[in-house]
Design a protein around this motif. Structure first.
Motif, PDB file in Angstrom:
ATOM      1  N   ASN A 101     -16.867  44.338  66.662  1.00 40.56           N
ATOM      2  CA  ASN A 101     -16.765  43.089  67.426  1.00 40.56           C
ATOM      3  C   ASN A 101     -17.061  43.279  68.913  1.00 40.56           C
ATOM      4  OD1 ASN A 101     -16.110  41.647  65.157  1.00 40.56           O
ATOM      5  ND2 ASN A 101     -13.898  41.765  65.464  1.00 40.56           N
ATOM      6  N   VAL A 102     -16.588  44.394  69.476  1.00 38.58           N
ATOM      7  CA  VAL A 102     -16.816  44.644  70.901  1.00 38.58           C
ATOM      8  C   VAL A 102     -18.314  44.818  71.171  1.00 38.58           C
ATOM      9  CG1 VAL A 102     -16.399  46.238  72.809  1.00 38.58           C
ATOM     10  CG2 VAL A 102     -14.538  45.667  71.240  1.00 38.58           C
ATOM     11  N   HIS A 103     -18.986  45.583  70.342  1.00 38.60           N
ATOM     12  CA  HIS A 103     -20.426  45.790  70.518  1.00 38.60           C
ATOM     13  C   HIS A 103     -21.201  44.478  70.369  1.00 38.60           C
ATOM     14  CE1 HIS A 103     -19.848  50.261  69.268  1.00 38.60           C
ATOM     15  NE2 HIS A 103     -19.713  50.098  70.578  1.00 38.60           N
ATOM     16  N   LEU A 104     -20.799  43.662  69.404  1.00 43.53           N
ATOM     17  CA  LEU A 104     -21.456  42.373  69.201  1.00 43.53           C
ATOM     18  C   LEU A 104     -21.287  41.477  70.427  1.00 43.53           C
ATOM     19  CD1 LEU A 104     -20.517  41.592  65.488  1.00 43.53           C
ATOM     20  CD2 LEU A 104     -22.775  42.169  66.363  1.00 43.53           C
ATOM     21  N   ALA A 105     -20.085  41.456  70.999  1.00 43.55           N
ATOM     22  CA  ALA A 105     -19.822  40.615  72.171  1.00 43.55           C
ATOM     23  C   ALA A 105     -20.648  41.071  73.364  1.00 43.55           C
ATOM     24  CB  ALA A 105     -18.327  40.649  72.514  1.00 43.55           C
ATOM     25  N   VAL A 106     -20.702  42.393  73.591  1.00 44.99           N
ATOM     26  CA  VAL A 106     -21.493  42.928  74.707  1.00 44.99           C
ATOM     27  C   VAL A 106     -22.966  42.578  74.535  1.00 44.99           C
ATOM     28  CG1 VAL A 106     -22.287  45.063  75.801  1.00 44.99           C
ATOM     29  CG2 VAL A 106     -19.873  44.795  75.195  1.00 44.99           C
ATOM     30  N   GLN A 107     -23.467  42.720  73.312  1.00 41.88           N
ATOM     31  CA  GLN A 107     -24.861  42.403  73.022  1.00 41.88           C
ATOM     32  C   GLN A 107     -25.145  40.919  73.235  1.00 41.88           C
ATOM     33  OE1 GLN A 107     -26.653  45.000  72.320  1.00 41.88           O
ATOM     34  NE2 GLN A 107     -28.649  44.156  71.763  1.00 41.88           N
ATOM     35  N   PHE A 108     -24.190  40.090  72.855  1.00 41.42           N
ATOM     36  CA  PHE A 108     -24.347  38.636  72.966  1.00 41.42           C
ATOM     37  C   PHE A 108     -24.523  38.208  74.413  1.00 41.42           C
ATOM     38  CE2 PHE A 108     -22.303  34.254  72.137  1.00 41.42           C
ATOM     39  CZ  PHE A 108     -23.531  33.696  71.887  1.00 41.42           C
ATOM     40  N   PHE A 109     -23.722  38.779  75.315  1.00 40.38           N
ATOM     41  CA  PHE A 109     -23.838  38.410  76.728  1.00 40.38           C
ATOM     42  C   PHE A 109     -25.218  38.767  77.282  1.00 40.38           C
ATOM     43  CE2 PHE A 109     -19.039  38.896  76.783  1.00 40.38           C
ATOM     44  CZ  PHE A 109     -18.814  37.532  76.887  1.00 40.38           C
ATOM     45  N   LEU A 110     -25.726  39.935  76.916  1.00 36.29           N
ATOM     46  CA  LEU A 110     -27.064  40.335  77.380  1.00 36.29           C
ATOM     47  C   LEU A 110     -28.124  39.399  76.811  1.00 36.29           C
ATOM     48  CD1 LEU A 110     -28.975  42.276  78.837  1.00 36.29           C
ATOM     49  CD2 LEU A 110     -28.921  43.735  76.784  1.00 36.29           C
ATOM     50  N   GLN A 111     -27.994  39.048  75.541  1.00 34.29           N
ATOM     51  CA  GLN A 111     -28.962  38.152  74.912  1.00 34.29           C
ATOM     52  C   GLN A 111     -28.953  36.783  75.575  1.00 34.29           C
ATOM     53  OE1 GLN A 111     -27.693  38.269  70.849  1.00 34.29           O
ATOM     54  NE2 GLN A 111     -28.765  40.174  70.377  1.00 34.29           N
ATOM     55  N   ILE A 112     -27.775  36.262  75.904  1.00 35.54           N
ATOM     56  CA  ILE A 112     -27.688  34.960  76.571  1.00 35.54           C
ATOM     57  C   ILE A 112     -28.465  34.991  77.886  1.00 35.54           C
ATOM     58  CG2 ILE A 112     -26.130  33.385  77.788  1.00 35.54           C
ATOM     59  CD1 ILE A 112     -24.051  33.930  75.638  1.00 35.54           C
ATOM     60  N   ALA A 113     -28.263  36.042  78.677  1.00 32.30           N
ATOM     61  CA  ALA A 113     -28.961  36.139  79.964  1.00 32.30           C
ATOM     62  C   ALA A 113     -30.468  36.163  79.765  1.00 32.30           C
ATOM     63  CB  ALA A 113     -28.495  37.393  80.710  1.00 32.30           C
ATOM     64  N   VAL A 114     -30.940  36.965  78.833  1.00 35.30           N
ATOM     65  CA  VAL A 114     -32.387  37.075  78.577  1.00 35.30           C
ATOM     66  C   VAL A 114     -32.947  35.748  78.081  1.00 35.30           C
ATOM     67  CG1 VAL A 114     -34.136  38.171  77.129  1.00 35.30           C
ATOM     68  CG2 VAL A 114     -32.314  39.554  78.149  1.00 35.30           C
ATOM     69  N   ILE A 115     -32.253  35.120  77.133  1.00 37.94           N
ATOM     70  CA  ILE A 115     -32.727  33.860  76.550  1.00 37.94           C
ATOM     71  C   ILE A 115     -32.829  32.764  77.607  1.00 37.94           C
ATOM     72  CG2 ILE A 115     -32.118  31.986  74.973  1.00 37.94           C
ATOM     73  CD1 ILE A 115     -30.850  34.181  73.166  1.00 37.94           C
ATOM     74  N   LEU A 116     -31.766  32.585  78.396  1.00 32.90           N
ATOM     75  CA  LEU A 116     -31.748  31.502  79.380  1.00 32.90           C
ATOM     76  C   LEU A 116     -32.797  31.713  80.469  1.00 32.90           C
ATOM     77  CD1 LEU A 116     -27.922  30.780  79.807  1.00 32.90           C
ATOM     78  CD2 LEU A 116     -29.569  29.724  78.253  1.00 32.90           C
ATOM     79  N   LEU A 117     -32.915  32.936  80.964  1.00 33.44           N
ATOM     80  CA  LEU A 117     -33.906  33.198  82.010  1.00 33.44           C
ATOM     81  C   LEU A 117     -35.323  33.041  81.475  1.00 33.44           C
ATOM     82  CD1 LEU A 117     -32.267  36.274  83.781  1.00 33.44           C
ATOM     83  CD2 LEU A 117     -32.439  33.937  84.654  1.00 33.44           C
ATOM     84  N   ALA A 118     -35.559  33.532  80.265  1.00 36.89           N
ATOM     85  CA  ALA A 118     -36.896  33.398  79.676  1.00 36.89           C
ATOM     86  C   ALA A 118     -37.257  31.938  79.452  1.00 36.89           C
ATOM     87  CB  ALA A 118     -36.958  34.173  78.348  1.00 36.89           C
TER      88      ALA A 118
END
Length: 431
Positions: free
Chosen positions: A3-20
């Motif tokens: 769960n911790v790894h998934l949450a960390v990955q999710f935050f990075l993905q949100i940043a990439v998705i929104l900026l892109a």
């Protein structure tokens, strides 16, 4: 991944998705495309079609993806988050829906809807007959009837969420053109999902399932407008204090939306229809005004881009890799455009809508967007269509959506479109 790894990955993905999405949106705006189209393109770009081709290891690291769903990956959280965003947005669309114009323009909405269903369905069914007999685009276990019903239903679809966002972007909310298009699109998509339910029931050998889906949908609409709507209208006064909606009112509104989305998903239709109908049942006035003000920023800016990215991660444009498949794609595209644009325009004109507005309705109805991708993904997962036909239909969905805005500007323009006067069911002028 825990769960911790998934949450960390999710935050990075949100940043990439929104900026892109914002970078592509700035470029798309130069070509007259709304942000929603940019988000659809960005979703595909972040998936295996572009990012996965250019940097496969980096793409897999950023968006770990297991198509077998045997391990915990991006889809574990991105799918429910994206569905929440889609449902919340359709809840907003329902609250913006002008019931008074639908009543005034019922004849036009029904005529446009029927034309937009029957014509593309017949063209799609005809193409399915050709594909079934002369190609291997349908797997062996798919019958000719299932093939014709599925491709016909796929051609019927209109990008309901996409349509709603384009209408909002063009300032058409509350106009005859915008509301007739939304009303016809809603009916189109509902009927397409019912056809899909019939195909899936036939594929499973369970005819009673399709009756369950249809009956459940009729029952849901009836209960929502006959029972739930009056109760909400009575309770609205208890949820407003000092001219503002209370936190309890916000919670109740979101909870009702969630129940509607849950029910329509449960009976085999998509959650967007439950959310849309519940939004249309919300009491107009302060409650709708404040619900929209509180929900819209989060849904549009954050959650909807997640929906487009999730869909893009499932899309493989590279499957169109032969001249034969490109020829099939051209045939599907031509049938799609003729079936929707031409048929809906003629139906609108036949019911007394002005030529310019009728043309605009036909153009808007021609966009398929990711509602099309949802249906064909289901078909691929269930083994009704092959990967080749899936890729062909993806190309059709993307092109018909991309062409909507520039063609709309060319034939209709972006001038001020006059909204029809409000009555007791319309939103207040401040909306």
């Amino acid at each position: 991944m825990n769960n911790v790894h998934l949450a960390v990955q999710f935050f990075l993905q949100i940043a990439v998705i929104l900026l892109a999405c914002r970078i592509v949106g700035a470029i798309a705006a130069r070509f007259g495309q709304p942000q929603v189209v940019a988000e659809m393109i960005t979703g595909v770009m972040l998936g295996p079609s572009l990012f996965g081709e250019l940097a496969p290891q980096m793409q897999q690291w950023l968006f770990p993806w297991d198509s077998t769903q045997m391990t915990r990956d991006t889809s574990c959280y991105l799918f429910p988050a994206s569905q929440l965003g889609l449902a919340l947005y359709m809840f907003i669309v329902g609250m913006e829906f002008r019931v008074d114009i639908v009543r005034k323009r019922l004849k036009s909405s029904v005529a446009v809807s029927l034309a937009g269903m029957i014509t593309p369905f017949l063209l799609g069914a005809g193409l399915a007959w050709v594909f079934f007999h002369y190609t291997d685009l349908f797997p062996e276990k798919t019958s000719i009837t299932e093939a014709m019903l599925f491709l016909g239903a796929s051609m019927c679809i209109t990008a309901f969420p996409m349509l709603a966002r384009i209408i909002h972007f063009k300032g058409l909310a509350g106009t005859t053109m915008g509301t007739v298009a939304i009303g016809a699109g809603a009916i189109d998509d509902a009927m397409a999902w019912i056809l899909l339910a019939v195909v899936l029931a036939s594929f499973d050998g369970n005819a009673a399932s399709s009756l369950y889906n249809i009956g459940g949908a009729v029952g849901y609409v009836t209960v929502t407008f006959v029972l739930i709507r009056p109760v909400l209208a009575w309770a609205a006064g208890l949820m407003i204090k000092d001219g503002k909606l209370t936190d309890a009112g916000l919670v109740i509104g979101i909870a009702m939306m969630s129940l509607g989305a849950w029910f329509t998903d449960k009976i085999g239709l998509h959650a967007v229809f439950g959310a849309f109908i519940m939004g249309a049942a919300m009491p107009r006035g302060i409650m709708v005004r404040d619900l929209m003000a509180k929900i819209q920023p989060l849904a549009v800016a954050l959650l909807l881009p997640l929906f487009f990215t999730y869909s893009g991660l499932n899309t493989k444009i590279g499957l169109i890799n032969t001249w034969f498949l490109w020829g099939m794609c051209a045939a599907v595209l031509a049938a799609a455009v003729i079936g929707k644009w031409a048929a809906c325009t003629l139906a609108a004109r036949a019911t007394g809508i002005a030529k310019k507005d009728a043309m605009g309705i036909g153009i808007l109805m021609n966009a398929r967007g990711l509602m099309e991708l949802i249906i064909i993904n289901i078909g691929l997962q269930r083994g009704i269509i092959s990967e080749g036909l899936f890729a062909t239909l993806v190309i059709m969905a993307v092109i018909t959506t991309l062409m909507a805005s520039p063609i709309f500007e060319y034939f209709v323009g972006s001038g001020n479109h006059k909204a029809e006067p409000h009555d007791e069911d319309a939103l207040p002028a401040a909306m």
